[in-house]
Motif scaffolding. Structure first.
Motif, mmCIF file in Angstrom:
data_model
loop_
_atom_site.group_PDB
_atom_site.id
_atom_site.type_symbol
_atom_site.label_atom_id
_atom_site.label_comp_id
_atom_site.label_asym_id
_atom_site.label_seq_id
_atom_site.Cartn_x
_atom_site.Cartn_y
_atom_site.Cartn_z
ATOM 1 N N LEU B 147 72.785 21.300 8.740
ATOM 2 C CA LEU B 147 73.812 20.290 8.492
ATOM 3 C C LEU B 147 74.334 20.437 7.072
ATOM 4 O O LEU B 147 75.543 20.414 6.808
ATOM 5 N N SER B 150 76.500 23.640 6.737
ATOM 6 C CA SER B 150 77.827 23.449 7.323
ATOM 7 C C SER B 150 78.681 22.550 6.444
ATOM 8 O O SER B 150 79.860 22.826 6.207
ATOM 9 N N TRP B 282 84.404 23.923 9.881
ATOM 10 C CA TRP B 282 83.270 23.345 10.606
ATOM 11 C C TRP B 282 83.012 24.132 11.883
ATOM 12 O O TRP B 282 81.877 24.351 12.285
ATOM 13 N N LEU B 300 75.602 24.995 11.429
ATOM 14 C CA LEU B 300 75.259 24.323 12.689
ATOM 15 C C LEU B 300 75.661 25.159 13.893
ATOM 16 O O LEU B 300 74.923 25.255 14.874
ATOM 17 N N GLN B 301 76.853 25.761 13.809
ATOM 18 C CA GLN B 301 77.332 26.546 14.950
ATOM 19 C C GLN B 301 76.405 27.736 15.214
ATOM 20 O O GLN B 301 76.079 28.023 16.365
ATOM 21 N N LEU B 304 73.096 26.470 16.666
ATOM 22 C CA LEU B 304 73.258 26.122 18.079
ATOM 23 C C LEU B 304 73.222 27.371 18.940
ATOM 24 O O LEU B 304 72.533 27.425 19.960
ATOM 25 N N THR B 322 73.904 19.599 20.033
ATOM 26 C CA THR B 322 75.320 19.783 20.375
ATOM 27 C C THR B 322 76.097 18.503 20.107
ATOM 28 O O THR B 322 77.188 18.530 19.524
ATOM 29 N N THR B 325 76.644 18.031 16.507
ATOM 30 C CA THR B 325 77.609 18.983 15.959
ATOM 31 C C THR B 325 79.045 18.579 16.250
ATOM 32 O O THR B 325 79.937 18.790 15.434
#
Lengths: 322, 350
Positions: B147, B150, B282, B300-301, B304, B322, B325
């Motif tokens: 977090l 990002s 983001w 974060l992406q 994930l 998810t 995010t």
């Protein structure tokens, strides 16, 4: 945040004032431009030249001095193919499979995208209640990240997902959607249409709203049927906007990577591997890292994109004039 | 066509719904289902317990079995109702289950253990949001790290982009100098070079600058965008030059004119660009995927994407992650949707 920004701005003023005294006001423009131009030079123009250098050199080394010159060998390797329609007959069958997939993907995606965006824009352009709300309903997936989009649909399509539950409820068998080549491809197209449709709908809606009302009133006077009015008035007047939408969708479609990669990982097998994924895997994910091949493929892609962008500028101009 | 049809139906009188109205509203409501449905389903699922997530066919709302504290037992016990036998209708707490027999107690009389067949009892469930998936995210995974990465990338990249692009736009809109046309042509040229076609050399340049595997390696290469220059220049052209001349009369330096006059006046355009930049950064995926390889630098992406491979069947944490995010973007959208729509439409997306 602003409290931090102000001292920074004051600090920059000192050298800027010195530069102003030295160069005069008009030449100061270059000082204002410098940071941006340096970034453009380092991360856009220099890479374009370096791309050529990589494409013309071999080996898996990243440093240019370690890379021997090989001429057009990389392009030759990519192009070595007995029958271009059959990827199995090519030396780099993975590349041709990716090209093949990308072409089919783009054709399907652009077709569905433009079709659904057009219907949605036409519907939204009617006198309906809560138009703003409905517009944002169709628009909001545009903002979702590709990985999130992929996971949302993976969760629906998984073995014990809600889609299979619905199928079993109707008496059909569960199906492993993403393990079937054709279905995985079909769902990838669906996914990208779902995610990006709202953007094109917005453009088409703006185009529809620019069509003057009196043309329609004249059509009503002449007792033209609704379908005739659509073919003879709406469609021709919307054509320039449609052109822009089509070319934009093409440019983006060719560069599709994120959502499909997060969705299927390019599989099963290489059924959903697109061209950007080929570049990524050849240059960065696999071993040895074949930077030359990746660059050569990038250049082929770049040429396609330059042609398409030229088309876009032309279409935009036509849209603005007509 | 739609508008014509609505026009025609209107002249026919508005008291009854025409078939086109049925089509329109049918389309719109299936649109809601298809567009919102999947996201809603994801959000609901993220509040389900592990047992619920594995249930097939799934239920729409998240349910959890009721638990009850019973004297003499350390942990809360699951509650059942008895469906058959002499106890039918009673609420009991299950102590343990052995094969086909469940040992239960009545909460009023915790010392007496009763044995009933497992077919004769039914779990007492109620709709409840299980927050375990979320708390686990913070306890077991390095969620705060991702977090932070990002957020840091998004904030820094947006600020740098606004500064650098607005400076260039200021020069291109407010100064007459030789080479201005050339610079504009260069900017258009950059528009033709998407990151996707220069990945390999971008990797080299970033590496040589020592920014590989650092957050700056994601921030800097995309910090200046041609879209931003265009958007801001277009807006700054509408600011009258007289204001600038008046400031010059008052001996304001050019830099002061830039950040004290032109920047505040360009606030609407800056806001649109900021929203776009936040969204791009983001959601950015491909370049971070290449530039960042150590998990502690993941956005974060990336996290994930990496987790969905690792925890193929462990959906519980993945779903919660998810949702978290997409939450910031959903919030931005809820408050600023008008600006986003116009911003995206005016720049052609990217």
């Amino acid at each position: 945040m602003l409290g931090l920004l102000l001292p920074v701005m004051r600090l920059i003023e000192v050298p800027m004032l010195a530069a102003q005294r030295r160069f005069g006001i008009q030449k100061l423009a270059w000082v204002f431009l410098t940071p941006n131009l340096i970034l453009f030079a380092l991360f856009a123009f220099l890479p374009i030249i370096l791309n050529l250098v990589y494409a013309l050199t071999g080996s898996d080394q990243i440093l240019l001095r370690d890379r021997p010159f090989v001429g057009l060998e990389n392009f030759g390797t990519l192009a070595a193919c007995e029958n271009y329609l059959d990827p199995n007959s090519c030396e780099k069958d993975f590349f041709w499979r990716a090209v093949h997939n990308t072409v089919v993907f783009v054709i399907l995606q652009v077709g569905f995208m433009v079709g659904f965006s057009l219907i949605t824009a036409l519907v939204l352009n009617q006198k309906i209640r809560a138009r703003g709300f409905f517009r944002s309903v169709f628009f909001f997936p545009v903002l979702l990240s590709p990985v999130v989009v992929a996971l949302i649909w993976k969760w629906i399509l998984q073995r014990q997902g809600i889609l299979n539950a619905g199928l079993e409820g109707l008496g059909y068998d569960s199906f492993l959607w993403l393990l079937d080549r054709q279905w995985a491809f079909g769902w990838s197209v669906f996914l990208s249409v779902w995610a990006h449709m709202g953007f094109y709908t917005l453009i088409l809606l703006a185009g529809l709203q620019a069509i003057p009302r009196d043309v329609y009133e004249a059509a009503v006077m002449d007792a033209a049927s609704p379908f005739r009015t659509f073919y003879r008035i709406t469609l021709p007047l919307l054509m320039p906007t449609m052109l822009v939408v089509m070319v934009l969708a093409l440019i983006k479609g060719v560069q599709t990577f994120d959502e499909v990669y997060a969705f299927t990982g390019g599989g099963p097998g290489s059924a959903t591997t697109l061209i950007i994924q080929y570049i990524y895997e050849t240059g960065f994910a696999g071993a040895p890292r074949l930077f030359g091949l990746a660059s050569a493929a990038s250049i082929i892609l770049a040429v396609v994109l330059v042609v398409l962008t030229g088309l876009q500028l032309w279409a935009t101009k036509k849209n603005a004039n007509g | 066509m739609a508008r014509v049809i609505s026009f025609l139906t209107r002249t026919r009188g508005r008291d009854r719904l025409h078939w086109t109205d049925w089509f329109t509203y049918g389309y719109l409501f299936s649109g809601i289902l298809l567009m919102f449905g999947p996201v809603l389903w994801l959000a609901l699922s993220s509040f389900k317990t592990d047992a619920e997530l594995e249930r097939f066919p799934p239920r729409f709302l998240p349910y959890a079995q009721e638990m009850i504290e019973v004297e003499g037992y350390d942990k809360p016990l699951p509650v059942f109702t008895v469906t058959a036998g002499e106890l039918a209708g009673a609420r009991v707490a299950q102590v343990r289950r052995i094969g086909l027999v469940a040992q239960v107690v009545r909460p009023e009389n915790p010392s007496e253990i009763i044995k009933i067949g497992i077919k004769d009892r039914q779990a007492v469930e109620s709709v409840s949001l299980a927050t375990k998936n979320y708390t686990e995210l913070f306890e077991r995974f390095n969620f705060m790290r991702f977090l932070w990465n990002s957020t840091f990338i998004t904030v820094m990249a947006t600020l740098i982009m606004l500064l650098v692009n607005s400076m260039a736009a200021f020069a291109l809109s407010k100064y007459e100098f030789r080479g201005r046309g050339t610079v504009m042509a260069l900017v258009i040229g950059v528009l033709m070079i998407p990151q996707t076609v220069v990945l390999v050399p971008l990797f080299l340049v970033t590496r040589e600058l020592g920014m590989l595997d650092s957050l700056w390696g994601v921030i800097i290469p995309g910090a200046a965008t041609p879209t931003g220059v265009f958007l801001l220049r277009q807006y700054m052209l509408t600011i009258p030059d007289e204001i600038l001349d008046a400031a010059r009369m008052d001996k304001a330096s050019e830099w002061k004119i830039y950040w004290r006059i032109v920047l505040p006046l360009s606030a609407p355009a800056l806001a649109v660009l900021a929203i776009l930049a936040i969204m791009w950064r983001w959601n950015d995926f491909l370049w971070p995927l290449i530039a960042l390889s150590r998990p502690e630098k993941f956005t974060l992406q990336l996290a994930l994407n990496a987790f969905q491979g690792e925890m193929d069947t462990n959906w519980s944490s993945l779903l919660a992650m998810t949702v978290l995010t997409l939450l910031p973007i959903a919030l931005v959208f809820a408050f600023l949707q008008k600006y986003i729509a116009t911003g995206i439409a005016s720049t052609g997306g990217k």
